[in-house]
Scaffold this active site. Structure first.
Site, mmCIF file in Angstrom:
data_model
loop_
_atom_site.group_PDB
_atom_site.id
_atom_site.type_symbol
_atom_site.label_atom_id
_atom_site.label_comp_id
_atom_site.label_asym_id
_atom_site.label_seq_id
_atom_site.Cartn_x
_atom_site.Cartn_y
_atom_site.Cartn_z
ATOM 1 C CG ASN A 9 -1.820 1.257 1.194
ATOM 2 O OD1 ASN A 9 -1.991 1.889 0.312
ATOM 3 N ND2 ASN A 9 -2.566 1.462 2.489
ATOM 4 C CE LYS A 11 -0.117 3.546 4.543
ATOM 5 N NZ LYS A 11 -0.350 3.838 6.088
ATOM 6 C CG HIS A 97 -6.201 1.971 4.804
ATOM 7 N ND1 HIS A 97 -5.832 2.807 5.593
ATOM 8 C CD2 HIS A 97 -5.129 0.986 4.569
ATOM 9 C CE1 HIS A 97 -4.427 2.539 6.020
ATOM 10 N NE2 HIS A 97 -4.265 1.495 5.326
ATOM 11 C CD GLU A 99 -3.438 5.371 6.203
ATOM 12 O OE1 GLU A 99 -3.417 5.479 4.931
ATOM 13 O OE2 GLU A 99 -2.527 5.001 6.976
ATOM 14 C CD GLU A 169 -4.130 -2.608 7.100
ATOM 15 O OE1 GLU A 169 -3.184 -2.892 6.547
ATOM 16 O OE2 GLU A 169 -4.538 -1.388 7.020
ATOM 17 N N GLY A 175 1.795 2.028 10.761
ATOM 18 C CA GLY A 175 2.517 3.249 10.649
ATOM 19 C C GLY A 175 3.227 3.754 11.806
ATOM 20 C CB SER A 215 4.571 -2.143 12.039
ATOM 21 O OG SER A 215 4.015 -0.626 12.310
#
Ligand code: PEP
Length: 253
Positions: A9, A11, A97, A99, A169, A175, A215
């Site tokens: 990903n 991003k 996702h 985000e 996730e 992250g 991560s």
């Protein structure tokens, strides 16, 4: 046997030139993909056509969009439809996702609409789910993830769900450099599979690839992917480094 998948990903990172250089470097870094394994690149919309062309003829390597809109077509300035993605030969799309849920207000109900439109146009969703730290600390992660799955996926028939990929996730691990332990990942993946089995039966549940994200890097991929219900990973930061992502691909079962 279900697919083992290393999904990148990117991003909102890299220019097209940087992205192409990364793909070239990765393709030149020793990595093995058997027929049961795939590498998938979740890349920005403007690069899909160029990178897809670069990957043409390479076996078990695919591009993915990072999102698509919930409506078929029309006056939705700035959005990208499932039909547009289908028309340029994109097989996968990352949906939900954390985000997108957090910054763009994507709800379970909206994701159910996105899932439907992907099904209509033959796109395979990589459907993301996972809990925030406060939910894990309260011990409610299992019921939270179960609700995400039920509200966005469980209106589908078993035949429709087959071919979907789920990515667990935990938000607290994305992250942050803080990875769920392989035991925590296995525990949630087994829970997700049991929830799928209760709704769709064991055969369907066992056919769905469930990826871990949060991560993942070369140093921890083998241990996490080694767990029986973990079928690979969805990888952010480490997918931007060719040697790291090649090692992650080589960690697939
Ligand atoms: C992600 O973006 O889905 C992700 C898991 O990021 P990272 O690997 O950087 O934690």
């Amino acid at each position: 046997m279900r697919k083992q998948i290393a999904a990148a990903n990117w991003k909102m990172n890299l220019t097209l030139q940087q992205g192409e250089a990364l793909i070239d470097e990765l393709l030149n870094t020793p990595h093995n993909l058997s027929d049961n394994q795939q590498a998938v690149f979740g890349i920005p919309f403007p690069y899909l056509t160029a990178i897809n062309a670069k990957l043409a003829g390479k076996e078990n390597v695919f591009v993915s969009a990072q999102n698509c809109y919930s409506k078929k077509s029309g006056a939705y300035t700035g959005e990208v439809s499932a039909e547009m993605l289908q028309s340029i030969g994109v097989p996968y799309v990352i949906l939900g996702h954390s985000e997108r849920r957090e910054y763009f207000g994507e709800s379970n109900a909206m994701l159910a609409e996105k899932v439907n439109i992907c099904f209509e146009y033959g796109l395979k969703p990589i459907f993301c789910c996972g809990e925030a730290l406060s939910i894990r600390e309260a011990g409610s992660q299992n019921s939270f993830v179960e609700t995400q799955l039920k509200e966005s996926l469980f209106h589908l028939t078993a035949a429709q769900l087959t071919g979907f990929v789920i990515a667990y996730e935990p938000i607290w691990a994305i992250g942050t450099g803080k990875t769920a332990s392989s035991d925590q990942a296995q525990e949630m993946h087994a829970h997700i599979r049991s929830v799928l089995a209760a709704q769709y039966g064991a055969e369907v549940a066992n056919s769905i690839s469930i990826l871990y994200g949060g991560s993942v890097k070369a140093a921890n991929a083998k241990e996490i992917f080694g767990k029986p219900d973990v079928d690979g990973g969805l990888v952010g930061g480490a997918s931007l480094i060719a040697a790291e992502f090649a090692a992650i691909i080589n960690s697939l079962k």
